[in-house]
Design a protein around this motif. Structure first.
Motif, mmCIF file in Angstrom:
data_model
loop_
_atom_site.group_PDB
_atom_site.id
_atom_site.type_symbol
_atom_site.label_atom_id
_atom_site.label_comp_id
_atom_site.label_asym_id
_atom_site.label_seq_id
_atom_site.Cartn_x
_atom_site.Cartn_y
_atom_site.Cartn_z
ATOM 1 N N VAL A 288 9.917 60.886 88.980
ATOM 2 C CA VAL A 288 10.650 60.913 87.753
ATOM 3 C C VAL A 288 12.112 61.179 87.811
ATOM 4 O O VAL A 288 12.846 60.593 87.141
ATOM 5 N N ALA A 289 12.376 62.277 88.451
ATOM 6 C CA ALA A 289 13.612 63.022 88.888
ATOM 7 C C ALA A 289 14.761 61.764 89.324
ATOM 8 O O ALA A 289 15.780 61.807 88.893
ATOM 9 N N CYS A 290 14.204 61.134 90.405
ATOM 10 C CA CYS A 290 15.079 59.958 90.950
ATOM 11 C C CYS A 290 15.451 58.639 90.190
ATOM 12 O O CYS A 290 16.205 58.190 90.168
ATOM 13 N N HIS A 291 14.297 58.357 89.165
ATOM 14 C CA HIS A 291 14.231 57.248 88.394
ATOM 15 C C HIS A 291 14.874 57.435 87.147
ATOM 16 O O HIS A 291 15.749 56.718 86.544
ATOM 17 N N CYS A 292 14.679 58.634 86.399
ATOM 18 C CA CYS A 292 14.740 58.996 85.150
ATOM 19 C C CYS A 292 15.280 60.486 85.181
ATOM 20 O O CYS A 292 14.535 61.320 84.489
ATOM 21 N N PRO A 293 16.672 60.766 85.596
ATOM 22 C CA PRO A 293 16.818 62.198 85.885
ATOM 23 C C PRO A 293 16.906 63.134 84.482
ATOM 24 O O PRO A 293 17.036 64.301 84.703
ATOM 25 N N ASN A 294 17.108 62.594 83.564
ATOM 26 C CA ASN A 294 17.059 63.086 82.146
ATOM 27 C C ASN A 294 16.036 63.014 81.219
ATOM 28 O O ASN A 294 15.981 63.748 80.057
ATOM 29 N N ALA A 295 14.992 62.385 81.665
ATOM 30 C CA ALA A 295 13.622 62.329 80.838
ATOM 31 C C ALA A 295 13.069 63.551 80.727
ATOM 32 O O ALA A 295 12.562 64.154 81.778
ATOM 33 N N PRO A 296 12.388 64.095 79.581
ATOM 34 C CA PRO A 296 11.622 65.262 79.433
ATOM 35 C C PRO A 296 10.113 65.033 80.147
ATOM 36 O O PRO A 296 9.972 63.960 80.092
ATOM 37 N N VAL A 297 9.765 66.149 80.533
ATOM 38 C CA VAL A 297 8.621 66.198 81.485
ATOM 39 C C VAL A 297 7.522 67.170 80.932
ATOM 40 O O VAL A 297 8.198 68.281 80.751
ATOM 41 N N ILE A 298 6.403 66.935 80.543
ATOM 42 C CA ILE A 298 5.304 67.988 80.155
ATOM 43 C C ILE A 298 4.082 68.121 81.079
ATOM 44 O O ILE A 298 3.595 67.001 81.378
ATOM 45 N N ILE A 299 3.858 69.111 81.722
ATOM 46 C CA ILE A 299 2.933 69.142 82.926
ATOM 47 C C ILE A 299 1.478 69.881 82.089
ATOM 48 O O ILE A 299 1.528 70.534 81.515
ATOM 49 N N VAL A 300 0.371 68.867 82.323
ATOM 50 C CA VAL A 300 -0.804 69.162 81.762
ATOM 51 C C VAL A 300 -1.900 69.171 82.663
ATOM 52 O O VAL A 300 -2.166 68.392 83.378
ATOM 53 N N GLY A 301 -2.467 70.505 82.670
ATOM 54 C CA GLY A 301 -3.577 70.763 83.315
ATOM 55 C C GLY A 301 -4.776 70.478 82.667
ATOM 56 O O GLY A 301 -5.053 70.797 81.571
ATOM 57 N N THR A 302 -5.803 69.429 83.316
ATOM 58 C CA THR A 302 -6.965 69.201 82.691
ATOM 59 C C THR A 302 -8.289 70.069 83.271
ATOM 60 O O THR A 302 -8.268 70.711 84.132
ATOM 61 N N GLN A 303 -9.596 69.826 82.353
ATOM 62 C CA GLN A 303 -10.739 70.325 82.834
ATOM 63 C C GLN A 303 -10.574 71.930 82.528
ATOM 64 O O GLN A 303 -11.268 72.592 83.379
ATOM 65 N N LEU A 304 -9.928 72.527 81.614
ATOM 66 C CA LEU A 304 -10.128 73.526 80.927
ATOM 67 C C LEU A 304 -11.447 74.281 80.745
ATOM 68 O O LEU A 304 -11.639 75.435 81.017
ATOM 69 N N ASP A 305 -12.414 73.321 80.342
ATOM 70 C CA ASP A 305 -13.636 73.882 80.323
ATOM 71 C C ASP A 305 -14.492 74.097 81.236
ATOM 72 O O ASP A 305 -15.513 74.758 81.290
ATOM 73 N N GLN A 306 -13.852 73.686 82.615
ATOM 74 C CA GLN A 306 -14.800 73.785 83.752
ATOM 75 C C GLN A 306 -14.145 74.976 84.512
ATOM 76 O O GLN A 306 -14.585 75.470 85.879
ATOM 77 N N ILE A 307 -13.047 75.537 84.586
ATOM 78 C CA ILE A 307 -12.284 76.262 85.261
ATOM 79 C C ILE A 307 -11.225 77.332 84.499
ATOM 80 O O ILE A 307 -10.585 76.740 83.560
ATOM 81 N N PRO A 308 -11.198 78.595 84.970
ATOM 82 C CA PRO A 308 -10.255 79.582 84.189
ATOM 83 C C PRO A 308 -8.864 78.940 84.273
ATOM 84 O O PRO A 308 -8.492 78.190 84.953
#
Length: 746
Positions: A288-308
């Motif tokens: 993303v940084a090399c193609h779209c250096p100013n685009a915002p990113v949200i990082i999402v961790g999944t499977q919260l019901d299965q792991i702390p």
């Protein structure tokens, strides 16, 4: 009064700073030499006599706010934007220079300047918008909007297309505009990270989905609309997302790069059961940084019901990738934190996507509705002539206006238009269609190409693209070639294209390198490239582009694999390899390997500037003394950035740390790939080195001087040589042949 603006360099040594002061009389009139020296010391925070880009930014902000300039005392002026109102009463004014000022807008009162021919607004960091009435000025020929980072109207993309595009856009704005609350929402991440499931949860009323054990893997990219009502600044609006769900299998990565958009919000998912170390976050963030250096990113961790909740190095990642705006942890099946994620998405969209507040002409949306009508009737692609007719029917008449509207709709994801010579005559009005076309070539469900070692035989086309109109097959093939997904091999009995990303993974066991034996006239040169992270697809696209530029030999195709190839050009051979996720290396053998190495370097840097603009890398060249004096196969490598810095501060030489050779900067510039900044010095050093090499190979300099009266009377021919005419006077015209026959080199 200007501030410091560097064209290419990202840092300023003190000597350059002093020179800049000497060349700018406006600064000299305001600051004494001693005062300006004190400013350097004040902002040189690490005290290394060099201002880096962050220190320069702070210095420039200081110069902006501390030197009197137009607009500085009226930053809250919403009527005139800080421009003195008297200017708009100068009806005979022809040129207006407001560069390097603190103005925030150009108001509608500018319509009174009917004689204005030139408007200079360059380097206005607070300028946000220009009234559409400026586009109606009849004599305006020049508008300078360079380096206005806060500018929203017109958008930066349109500014980059020149004065005609800017005027056309402003003229359309004057005829009526609407705020655009639309953008792309890109779901990226490794396979089985839960992208499709999360998108379904966000779009559902309950903000959750059912169990997903039997969900079919995404094949390519799925595009789905999503409308979210929000309240923003006291009013209710609808944000329309075009959601792009990217397949996570590695085979698709080479096609994904064509659809990563600068005008988008990115949701990067990772399966928390894998651990973030194995989630490919660096890979995706770097892409993303090399193609779209100013685009915002949200990082999402999944499977919260299965792991702390994991112990995530959030601060470290945000420092490394400033595009990251938020970390979220969810369960799509349990619905945990899904509503909160939606709120985060809308907040990030409204605050970090410039197009959310961008004013666009109303006729553009009418044009879009006309296109959507064609799509709903089953059309996927339109010839430009039909698209132009649709634009005219919706109130857009000028060709330049039509292109602006198409580019805007391309950014929104409504259409896909490829502005190249072969492809520009058609516009894809259903992006899902073109996504599927590209994915078919590398699909996990299409095995024929991979089983044939990356050979895309043209006889496969009717089967692979069986769902598409036969009349478009050659256009579709050319599309894959234009974007380096494939490259053709002319001259073969059965025509086929190579698909680099489907080539064999392993290096050939019998790789013949060095390809040429070590002879007196054969040399080898090497460049090593080091990336912060080597973007997916870059190496394979470089392979395709090099082959398309004539770096090919059919006998060498057996030594072509996914991460390397042997190339041939002008009696030179090159070995190009990707060593790992951070490095690639190029070695060239032949009489003059630097020439071919320069061509490969230019091809690579051009590709990076065109398609991977945000990538960070440097390259390294061999120490010439290690190669020529020591004969080592593992010479010390000089970093190109270090050589450039040494040159900028007039350092005379650098020292290698392997054999401690002292090498002149001129010699290092000579062996570096061509550089415009140092081209003259490098060419001069190249000429000197060539003459020195000739001199080393000469045992004696011989000059033959004679006059016609002293020549022998016998005719000049081979029978008069000293060898077969014993006793005769030496004929100077035959000395060359006599010496050659005696065993001397001439």
């Amino acid at each position: 009064i200007p501030w410091i603006h560097l064209q290419q360099k990202s840092e300023m040594p003190k000597a350059m700073y002093t020179q800049w002061y000497a060349e700018n009389s406006c600064i000299r009139n305001y600051y004494s030499e001693e005062e300006f020296e004190e400013l350097f010391s004040k902002f040189d925070l690490n005290n290394n006599s060099i201002l880096d880009q962050h220190e320069l930014a702070r210095l420039n902000m200081y110069l902006l706010l501390n030197i009197p300039r137009i607009g500085l005392k009226s930053l809250g002026d919403k009527e005139y934007g800080g421009i003195p109102p008297a200017i708009f009463r100068l009806k005979s004014l022809e040129q207006l220079n407001l560069s390097y000022t603190a103005i925030t807008m150009v108001p509608y009162q500018a319509k009174n300047l009917l004689e204005l021919t030139s408007l200079n607004l360059g380097h206005c960091p607070l300028l946000e918008g220009i009234s559409g009435d400026v586009g109606l000025l009849p004599n305006l020929k020049s508008i300078n909007l360079n380096n206005c980072p806060s500018l929203e109207t017109p958008p930066q993309d349109i500014v980059g297309r020149g004065v005609a595009s800017v005027k056309a856009f402003l003229k359309r704005i004057a005829g009526g505009f609407i705020e655009c609350h639309r953008t792309k929402l890109m779901f990226i991440g490794l396979g089985q990270a839960g992208k499709t499931t999360l998108l379904n949860a966000l779009r559902s009323e309950k903000k959750k989905t059912e169990k997903t054990e039997d969900v079919e893997l995404t094949d390519g990219i799925d595009i789905i609309p999503w409308i979210v009502p929000v309240e923003h600044e006291g009013r209710k609006i609808d944000i329309t997302y075009s959601c792009w769900d990217f397949a996570g299998q590695t085979v698709y990565y080479n096609t994904h790069q064509f659809f990563l958009s600068k005008q988008a919000v990115y949701v990067l998912l990772w399966n928390m059961r894998m651990g973030f170390e194995h989630a490919g976050l660096d890979f995706w963030l770097s892409s993303v940084a090399c193609h779209c250096p100013n685009a915002p990113v949200i990082i999402v961790g999944t499977q919260l019901d299965q792991i702390p909740m994991p112990d995530m190095p959030e601060a470290e990642l945000m420092e490394k990738y400033p595009q990251i705006k938020k970390f979220c942890y969810v369960s799509s099946t349990a619905g945990t934190n899904i509503a909160e994620l939606e709120q985060t998405l809308t907040n990030v969209t409204m605050h970090h996507c410039s197009q959310m507040t961008m004013k666009i002409p109303k006729v553009w949306l009418s044009f879009e509705n006309g296109i959507l009508k064609e799509r709903n009737e089953g059309r996927n692609i339109m010839e430009w002539s039909l698209l132009r007719k649709c634009a005219i029917n919706n109130g857009i008449y000028d060709d330049s206006d039509i292109r602006l509207a198409v580019d805007f709709l391309n950014d929104l994801g409504t259409v896909q238009h490829f502005d190249t010579e072969f492809l520009r005559d058609r516009v894809v009005i259903n992006p899902q269609w073109i996504v599927d076309v590209m994915a078919k070539v590398v699909s996990v469900n299409e095995k024929a190409i991979k089983e044939n070692l990356g050979r895309f035989y043209h006889s496969y086309i009717p089967e692979i693209w069986k769902d598409y109109d036969k009349s478009l097959h050659q256009w579709m093939l050319k599309l894959t070639e234009t974007f380096d997904l494939t490259f053709p091999l002319p001259g073969e009995k059965e025509k086929y294209n190579i698909v680099p990303c489907l080539l064999p993974e392993t290096k050939p066991l019998n790789l013949p390198w060095p390809y040429l034996s070590e002879e007196e006239e054969i040399r080898e040169k090497t460049i090593l490239y080091k990336f912060a992270y080597l973007p997916s697809g870059l190496f394979n696209r470089a392979q395709a582009r090099l082959f398309s530029q004539g770096f090919t030999d059919h006998d060498l195709l057996q030594f072509l694999w996914k991460k390397g190839s042997i190339l041939k050009k002008n009696q030179h051979y090159a070995l190009v390899r990707q060593l790992n996720d951070y490095e690639m290396i190029v070695s060239v053998q032949g009489p003059r390997p630097k020439n071919v190495l320069d061509l490969i370097h230019e091809t690579l840097t051009t590709l990076i500037s065109e398609a991977f603009d945000g990538v960070h890398y440097d390259y390294f060249i061999q120490c010439p003394d290690c190669v020529e004096k020591e004969g080592t196969k593992e010479p010390f490598l000089f970093k190109a950035e270090l050589i450039s810095r040494a040159y900028s501060v007039n350092a005379p030489f650098l020292q290698c740390t392997k054999f401690f050779h002292t090498v002149s900067i001129g010699e290092l510039l000579r062996i570096m790939p061509d550089n415009k900044e140092t081209e003259f010095d490098a060419q001069m050093q190249e000429s000197i080195s060539t003459l020195e090499e000739i001199s080393r190979n000469i045992a004696q300099d011989v000059a033959i001087l004679y006059c016609n009266g002293d020549l022998p009377s016998l005719p000049f021919n081979s029978s008069t040589t000293a060898e077969n005419a014993a006793g005769m006077t030496v004929d100077p015209r035959n000395i060359h042949e006599d010496l050659k026959k005696a065993g001397y080199k001439w």
